[in-house]
Each structure stands twice: as structure tokens, then as C-alpha cells.
Design a protein around this motif. Structure first.
Motif, PDB file in Angstrom:
ATOM      1  N   GLY A 432       0.796  -1.215   0.160  1.00 43.28           N
ATOM      2  CA  GLY A 432       0.048  -0.014   0.085  1.00 43.28           C
ATOM      3  C   GLY A 432       0.866   1.252  -0.149  1.00 43.28           C
ATOM      4  N   ARG A 433       0.257   2.441   0.221  1.00 44.01           N
ATOM      5  CA  ARG A 433       0.903   3.540   0.064  1.00 44.01           C
ATOM      6  C   ARG A 433       1.993   3.848   1.147  1.00 44.01           C
ATOM      7  NH1 ARG A 433       1.284   8.206  -2.892  1.00 44.01           N
ATOM      8  NH2 ARG A 433       1.669   9.925  -1.696  1.00 44.01           N
ATOM      9  N   ASP A 434       1.317   3.474   2.229  1.00 45.12           N
ATOM     10  CA  ASP A 434       2.163   3.751   3.593  1.00 45.12           C
ATOM     11  C   ASP A 434       3.300   2.751   3.413  1.00 45.12           C
ATOM     12  OD1 ASP A 434       2.928   4.789   5.840  1.00 45.12           O
ATOM     13  OD2 ASP A 434       1.141   3.563   7.114  1.00 45.12           O
ATOM     14  N   ALA A 435       4.353   3.020   2.786  1.00 45.60           N
ATOM     15  CA  ALA A 435       5.065   1.679   2.696  1.00 45.60           C
ATOM     16  C   ALA A 435       6.309   1.850   3.438  1.00 45.60           C
ATOM     17  CB  ALA A 435       5.673   1.942   1.119  1.00 45.60           C
ATOM     18  N   SER A 436       6.664   0.671   4.124  1.00 47.43           N
ATOM     19  CA  SER A 436       7.974   0.888   4.734  1.00 47.43           C
ATOM     20  C   SER A 436       8.932  -0.300   4.468  1.00 47.43           C
ATOM     21  CB  SER A 436       7.753   0.687   6.248  1.00 47.43           C
ATOM     22  OG  SER A 436       7.263  -0.417   6.701  1.00 47.43           O
ATOM     23  N   ARG A 437      10.082  -0.455   4.635  1.00 48.90           N
ATOM     24  CA  ARG A 437      10.722  -1.426   4.315  1.00 48.90           C
ATOM     25  C   ARG A 437      10.228  -2.802   5.194  1.00 48.90           C
ATOM     26  NH1 ARG A 437      16.556   1.559   4.542  1.00 48.90           N
ATOM     27  NH2 ARG A 437      16.580   2.317   2.288  1.00 48.90           N
ATOM     28  N   GLU A 438      10.137  -2.601   6.472  1.00 53.26           N
ATOM     29  CA  GLU A 438       9.684  -3.590   7.378  1.00 53.26           C
ATOM     30  C   GLU A 438       8.369  -4.291   6.614  1.00 53.26           C
ATOM     31  OE1 GLU A 438       7.974  -3.593  11.764  1.00 53.26           O
ATOM     32  OE2 GLU A 438       9.280  -1.951  11.241  1.00 53.26           O
ATOM     33  N   GLN A 439       7.374  -3.383   6.314  1.00 52.35           N
ATOM     34  CA  GLN A 439       6.148  -3.970   5.646  1.00 52.35           C
ATOM     35  C   GLN A 439       6.636  -4.900   4.403  1.00 52.35           C
ATOM     36  OE1 GLN A 439       4.366  -0.184   5.662  1.00 52.35           O
ATOM     37  NE2 GLN A 439       2.607  -0.982   6.830  1.00 52.35           N
ATOM     38  N   LEU A 440       7.575  -4.060   3.501  1.00 57.23           N
ATOM     39  CA  LEU A 440       7.725  -4.772   2.292  1.00 57.23           C
ATOM     40  C   LEU A 440       8.418  -6.199   2.513  1.00 57.23           C
ATOM     41  CD1 LEU A 440       8.354  -4.721  -0.677  1.00 57.23           C
ATOM     42  CD2 LEU A 440      10.506  -3.768  -0.298  1.00 57.23           C
ATOM     43  N   LEU A 441       9.336  -6.286   3.582  1.00 57.55           N
ATOM     44  CA  LEU A 441       9.853  -7.678   3.975  1.00 57.55           C
ATOM     45  C   LEU A 441       8.743  -8.673   4.343  1.00 57.55           C
ATOM     46  CD1 LEU A 441      12.990  -6.688   6.072  1.00 57.55           C
ATOM     47  CD2 LEU A 441      13.038  -7.757   3.667  1.00 57.55           C
ATOM     48  N   ALA A 442       7.569  -8.062   5.176  1.00 57.44           N
ATOM     49  CA  ALA A 442       6.547  -8.927   5.766  1.00 57.44           C
ATOM     50  C   ALA A 442       5.798  -9.467   4.465  1.00 57.44           C
ATOM     51  CB  ALA A 442       5.583  -8.356   6.460  1.00 57.44           C
ATOM     52  N   ALA A 443       5.421  -8.582   3.365  1.00 57.87           N
ATOM     53  CA  ALA A 443       4.775  -8.784   2.111  1.00 57.87           C
ATOM     54  C   ALA A 443       5.561  -9.650   1.506  1.00 57.87           C
ATOM     55  CB  ALA A 443       4.355  -7.384   1.493  1.00 57.87           C
ATOM     56  N   LEU A 444       6.796  -9.602   1.154  1.00 55.27           N
ATOM     57  CA  LEU A 444       7.593 -10.667   0.290  1.00 55.27           C
ATOM     58  C   LEU A 444       7.318 -11.918   0.918  1.00 55.27           C
ATOM     59  CD1 LEU A 444      10.885  -8.532  -0.408  1.00 55.27           C
ATOM     60  CD2 LEU A 444       9.269  -9.475  -2.127  1.00 55.27           C
ATOM     61  N   GLU A 445       7.413 -11.940   2.244  1.00 49.42           N
ATOM     62  CA  GLU A 445       7.540 -13.130   2.814  1.00 49.42           C
ATOM     63  C   GLU A 445       5.972 -13.901   2.786  1.00 49.42           C
ATOM     64  OE1 GLU A 445       9.953 -13.927   6.587  1.00 49.42           O
ATOM     65  OE2 GLU A 445       7.773 -13.920   7.489  1.00 49.42           O
ATOM     66  N   GLN A 446       4.862 -13.143   2.558  1.00 48.30           N
ATOM     67  CA  GLN A 446       3.699 -13.743   2.362  1.00 48.30           C
ATOM     68  C   GLN A 446       3.184 -13.941   0.890  1.00 48.30           C
ATOM     69  OE1 GLN A 446       0.918 -11.166   4.558  1.00 48.30           O
ATOM     70  NE2 GLN A 446       2.512 -11.510   6.345  1.00 48.30           N
ATOM     71  N   LEU A 447       4.195 -13.696   0.027  1.00 48.47           N
ATOM     72  CA  LEU A 447       4.053 -14.079  -1.237  1.00 48.47           C
ATOM     73  C   LEU A 447       3.725 -15.632  -1.701  1.00 48.47           C
ATOM     74  CD1 LEU A 447       5.976 -11.509  -3.435  1.00 48.47           C
ATOM     75  CD2 LEU A 447       3.553 -11.283  -2.949  1.00 48.47           C
ATOM     76  N   HIS A 448       2.765 -16.044  -2.191  1.00 49.63           N
ATOM     77  CA  HIS A 448       2.890 -17.335  -2.695  1.00 49.63           C
ATOM     78  C   HIS A 448       1.804 -17.610  -4.139  1.00 49.63           C
ATOM     79  CE1 HIS A 448      -1.096 -17.923  -0.721  1.00 49.63           C
ATOM     80  NE2 HIS A 448      -0.625 -17.377   0.402  1.00 49.63           N
ATOM     81  N   ASP A 449       2.340 -18.630  -4.665  1.00 53.46           N
ATOM     82  CA  ASP A 449       1.737 -19.030  -6.154  1.00 53.46           C
ATOM     83  C   ASP A 449       1.814 -17.744  -6.916  1.00 53.46           C
ATOM     84  OD1 ASP A 449       1.490 -21.598  -5.097  1.00 53.46           O
ATOM     85  OD2 ASP A 449      -0.733 -21.257  -4.400  1.00 53.46           O
ATOM     86  N   VAL A 450       2.745 -17.140  -7.160  1.00 49.11           N
ATOM     87  CA  VAL A 450       2.832 -15.971  -7.993  1.00 49.11           C
ATOM     88  C   VAL A 450       2.993 -16.441  -9.520  1.00 49.11           C
ATOM     89  CG1 VAL A 450       4.012 -13.899  -8.835  1.00 49.11           C
ATOM     90  CG2 VAL A 450       3.689 -14.290  -6.295  1.00 49.11           C
ATOM     91  N   ASP A 451       2.119 -16.387 -10.353  1.00 46.48           N
ATOM     92  CA  ASP A 451       1.916 -16.895 -11.812  1.00 46.48           C
ATOM     93  C   ASP A 451       2.715 -15.961 -12.561  1.00 46.48           C
ATOM     94  OD1 ASP A 451       1.692 -18.173 -14.078  1.00 46.48           O
ATOM     95  OD2 ASP A 451      -0.320 -18.268 -14.021  1.00 46.48           O
ATOM     96  N   THR A 452       3.871 -16.109 -12.900  1.00 49.53           N
ATOM     97  CA  THR A 452       4.704 -15.153 -13.807  1.00 49.53           C
ATOM     98  C   THR A 452       4.429 -15.631 -15.289  1.00 49.53           C
ATOM     99  OG1 THR A 452       6.623 -16.885 -13.809  1.00 49.53           O
ATOM    100  CG2 THR A 452       6.812 -15.091 -12.147  1.00 49.53           C
ATOM    101  N   GLY A 453       3.802 -16.634 -15.690  1.00 47.65           N
ATOM    102  CA  GLY A 453       3.771 -17.338 -16.984  1.00 47.65           C
ATOM    103  C   GLY A 453       4.960 -17.625 -17.617  1.00 47.65           C
TER     104      GLY A 453
END
Ligand code: HEC
Length: 496
Positions: A432-453
Motif C-alpha cells: 500500500g501507499r504507507d510503505a516501509s521496508r519492514e512492511q515490504l519484507l513482511a509482504a514478500l514473505e507472504q507471497l505465494h503462488d505468483v504466476d509469472t507465466g
């Protein structure tokens, strides 16, 4: 062009150093807590319902960084002190026009919802009953709030950094990655960027040794980049990233940085596990010898041995390539292309052509030069193959190659760069807009089943920093070379 090569460097990022009052103000802002024992109250909505301020702290609407939020109807505006209080002239938010706030009128708007022009705020903004001391602390903190953002996040731009060599053995890789990133940034910005911010890519040249790489990394961090994406460097020492808490998404060789580095591709030992498994299950080889070239490969060789042991094998200790007698029927090789070619030459000189297993990413450039005796004796691990490409993925890749004049034969590096970019932007969207590095790390860690094609599905997890965990197995026919997939992608987790 979205890419900037930076020559001059600005001052280093300074950690925000708050006074005791500002600290107390920050606690109120983020958690709704008073510096005294007082329980602070907020009155909510048109009907003035009282709730503890800790239920509705300022940050829950205006964001930890005070940038406000863009979603919703009446939006919580940015509380940037510059915008609220400094300078002359009228300001405007949510169609209210008003002169600059003073400390007194700020206290009033928080208490009663009346702005400096006498306009009543939308009742979506609660009214807070604060003690005098709390109000003072809060104001003191609001004056510093604009400094609270992580480096690289500005009102209208988000700065990302990378290292790309322009000379030396990695210059060609640098050129390809640069083209892919440049194209990706441009496509993203054309669609409006990420949460209203245009992405800007800052590039430093790491040269071709670890010392110049280190200096380039320092210079990059001094230029206030939020995160690093797809750097190309001989060897990256990640201590500087760790000290600054900067996430890196990419596949460059590195030491350290376990928690901050997210690699779209599997580690070399994980890839080699797939070929080793093929050796045993399909080729029925009983004894495999792990051979590594160069001290820097010893750790990967040992990691592979341990993984094989976990699977119930008892491989002998890894041998150094120069010393190897390699009596076995099969050799799993850990090391670079040149050393792989040399090993093959030495074995052939004594009349031996055992099966050779290796990671394509490490040895691919040596394969076309192997003599025909090695046909069907060399098996390579590939994290992805063209068979993984969907029609959409194929079209996106071809479009990029056309726009940037890139060679389709270098697809491997292009695809891994695209994967790094995709994972990063996916996580940024989620933050989201309120971006911090800490949140980015948490969001990366939660990524799954990303379909790159273009690859098997990518994802990370708690403590999991590799986007893929296995490989396809490909046999090499010579001369040619021609490559034929002989075992499909299999994740390490699905191995026996
Ligand atoms: C429930 C969400 C919410 C919470 C919690 C909240 N605000 Fe707001 N705030 C808003 C909204 C929405 C507006 C815009 C109202 C309008 O423009 O009519 C606003 C407006 C403001 C304004 C006026 C800005 C301007 O440009 O005139 C200030 C100052 C402000 N908030 C400060 C705070 C502080 C300080 C806190 C915590 C003590 C806080 N807000 C808590 C939603 C919230």
C-alpha cells in the motif's frame, strides 16, 4: 528515461533521533496512548460515540508515515508539517480551503474538528480529548513525522536501486538486466506507478571486484534507495544492507543477508538435488561423487551432501575438482563453467566419461564446447524451461525483447530479472501507499503462488527466501548442443 546513473552522492541517511517528548508523541500517534496514566478518548462519527483513542490511533488512518491514504471517500490527508503549517498561502484538502495551521489551531482541529478557516471537518476524523502535555508531545512529533519515512519513499516517487557493471566480464549481463529493468519501470510508470508513486531506478556500477562492489553498494545506499532489485555483481557482501535493513530481491552471488535477500530462483544445492535424484531414480546410479571447483563452492557442495544424507544416501565427502580421481559412475559438479570444461577435459584424457550433473546457471557457457563423447552424459538442472511459458508469458517476454532489442537466446537472464521485478512489485502493491521496508519484507514473505507465466509458481514464506525450490532436469546432446527435458520440475518438498 527512468534510469539514472548517479555520479555525485548525497549525504548518508540519518536515523531519526527523537527527543523524549517527540517519542511520547509518536506513541500517541501510533498507539493512541497517553504519556500519563490518563485513558485518552476519541469521539467518533456524527453521533459522537466515545471510544478509547487506542482503538483509533492517528496512524490507523493517516498511516505510520503520515502520508495519508488514497482509498475511500473523504480521505485522511497527509499530515506533512510542511503542507499543514509552513509558509504562506491557502491549502486545500477534501475541498476545504484554509490558511496555515498554527500550534493552537492544530490543537483545535484535533479537539473539535474545526480547521483554521472555521470549516467543520468531515466526522470521519474523530475528535480527541487530549491532556495539554499529550497535545504538546503530539504536535512536537507531527513536526518530525515527515522524516519518519524510510529512505526512497517520497510523496510522488519511489526510488529503487541496483548494481549493473558497464565493463568487465559481467558487462553483458549488466546490459541485459538494465534493459529488462528499464523496460519494466517504464511499463509500470505508464500505468501510474505503484500507489501513486512513479518508480525511479538508481544505478551504480559495481566494477568487477568485491572491493569496488562494496563501494558501489555504499554509494547506492547513500542515495536513499528503498530496496535493491536484480543487482549484477561478482560477489555481494550484504552486511551494509543488513545494517540499513534494505531488502534485496534478486539472484546475485552473495555472502550473508539471509533474512533480507529474496531470491526468485532456487539455490544451487536445491537445483542439484533434482539432478542427483534423476541420477538415482532414472539412471540407477548407486555412487555419486560431489566435486567442487574453488573454495567458494565448498559450502554449496557440503550443503548438497547434507541434503542427500537427509534423503538416506551416504555420499562420500565432496572432493576438489583439481584433486579428484572421480572413480564413480557419476559426478555432481559445483562450480563455474571454466572449471567444468577443465574437469571434462581431464577425465576424457584418462579415457573416462562418467555422467556429469551440474546447474545450468553455473556451467551453461561451457556446454557448447564439450566434445561429442559427452553426448547424453551431461545432465543440467534448470529452474525453468520454455515449456513453462504460457501464451501470455511468452507474449510479454517477446514484447520486451522487441522493445529493447534483446536477444531471445539470453532469455534465461531476462526471465530471472523479470521474476525479481514481478515479486518486488507484487509485494509493493500489497504494502500500500504507507510503505516501509519492514512492511515490504513482511509482504514478500507472504507471497505465494505468483504466476509469472514464465516459470513454475513462485513464492516465499516465513524463513523461506527462495522463490522456487527445485529444477527441471535436461539432457545434453552433442554436437549441437541440443537440450531435451528428461524430468519435469519437482520442488524439494516433493522429494522423497
Ligand atoms: C478514523 C480515521 C482517522 C483517525 C483515527 C484520525 N484521523 Fe485525522 N482525519 C481523518 C480524515 C478522514 C480527515 C479529513 C477530514 C476532512 O477533510 O474533512 C482527517 C483530517 C485531519 C486533519 C486535518 C488536516 C487538514 O488538511 O486540514 C488533521 C490535522 C488530522 N486529521 C490529524 C489527526 C491526528 C493528530 C489524529 C490522531 C490523534 C487523527 N487525525 C486521527 C481521519 C482520521
Amino acid at each position: 528515461m527512468a534510469l539514472i546513473y548517479c555520479l555525485a552522492s548525497q549525504g548518508p541517511a540519518v536515523a531519526l533521533d527523537l527527543s523524549a517528548n517527540e517519542q511520547a508523541g509518536k506513541r500517541l500517534y501510533r498507539e493512541g496512548l497517553s504519556s500519563s496514566d490518563a485513558q485518552l478518548t476519541a469521539r467518533v462519527g456524527a453521533s459522537d460515540i466515545s471510544v478509547p483513542a487506542s482503538v483509533l490511533p492517528c496512524a490507523s488512518c493517516h498511516g505510520n508515515d503520515g502520508r495519508g491514504r488514497s482509498e475511500g471517500g473523504v480521505r485522511p490527508p497527509s499530515l506533512d508539517w510542511q503542507r499543514l503549517a509552513l509558509g504562506q498561502g491557502e491549502r486545500e484538502s477534501n475541498s476545504r480551503r484554509y490558511p496555515a495551521y498554527s500550534d493552537a489551531s492544530l490543537a483545535r482541529v484535533i479537539r473539535s474538528g474545526i480547521d483554521p478557516a472555521g470549516n467543520r471537518l468531515d466526522p470521519a476524523m474523530p475528535r480527541f480529548e487530549l491532556t495539554l502535555a499529550d497535545q504538546r508531545n503530539l504536535t512536537a512529533y507531527l513536526k518530525r513525522l515527515g522524516e519518519e519515512r524510510d529512505p526512497g519513499v517520497q510523496e510522488n516517487t519511489l526510488r529503487l536501486g541496483t548494481l549493473l557493471p558497464q565493463q568487465g566480464p559481467l558487462a553483458e549481463a549488466g546490459r541485459v538486466v538494465r534493459a529488462v529493468l528499464e523496460d519494466s519501470v517504464e511499463q509500470l510508470n505508464r500505468l501510474g506507478g505503484v500507489h501513486g508513486r512513479r518508480v525511479q531506478l538508481v544505478v551504480q556500477d559495481p566494477g568487477y571486484d568485491p572491493v569496488s562492489t562494496q563501494q558501489a553498494l555504499q554509494a547506492l545506499l547513500q542515495q536513499q534507495v528503498f530496496a535493491l532489485v536484480a543487482p549484477v555483481a561478482p560477489l555481494l557482501q550484504t552486511q551494509a544492507l543488513e545494517r540499513a535493513g534494505v531488502p534485496l530481491i534478486g539472484s546475485t552471488p552473495r555472502t550473508g543477508g539471509a533474512s533480507l535477500v529474496f531470491d526468485p530462483l532456487p539455490s544451487v544445492p536445491e537445483q542439484l538435488l533434482s539432478v542427483a535424484l534423476h541420477a538415482r531414480e532414472t539412471l540407477r546410479l548407486e555412487n555419486l561423487q560431489i566435486v567442487y571447483a574453488g573454495a567458494d563452492q565448498a559450502a554449496d557442495a557440503e550443503a548438497l551432501r547434507q541434503r542427500l544424507q537427509q534423503l538416506g544416501w551416504s555420499p562420500p565427502p565432496p572432493q576438489e575438482a583439481v584433486a579428484t580421481q572421480a572413480a564413480g559412475e557419476g559426478i555432481v559438479f559445483v562450480g563455474r563453467a571454466q572449471a567444468f570444461a577443465e574437469l571434462a577435459g581431464r577425465l576424457q584424457a584418462v579415457g573416462r566419461t562418467p555422467y556429469l550433473f551440474a546447474a545450468s546457471a553455473q556451467v551453461a557457457s561451457a556446454v557448447p564446447g564439450l566434445p561429442a563423447q559427452w553426448s547424453q552424459r551431461v545432465f543440467l538442472a534448470y529452474p525453468f524451461v520454455p515449456g513453462d511459458w504460457t501464451a501470455q508469458g511468452r507474449a510479454a517476454l517477446a514484447g520486451m525483447q522487441r522493445r529493447q532489442g534483446l536477444d531471445a537466446r539470453q532469455a534465461s537472464l531476462q526471465v530471472s530479472t523479470l521474476c525479481a521485478w514481478r515479486l518486488l512489485t507484487e509485494a509493493l502493491q500489497q504494502v500500500g501507499r504507507d510503505a516501509s521496508r519492514e512492511q515490504l519484507l513482511a509482504a514478500l514473505e507472504q507471497l505465494h503462488d505468483v504466476d509469472t507465466g514464465l516459470t513454475p509458481l513462485l513464492g516465499f514464506g516465513p524463513g523461506r527466501r527462495q522463490g522456487l525450490a527445485g529444477a527441471h532436469v535436461v539432457a545434453v546432446s552433442l554436437p549441437g548442443p541440443r537440450f531435451v527435458e528428461v524430468a519435469p520440475y519437482r520442488a524439494a518438498a516433493q522429494m522423497p
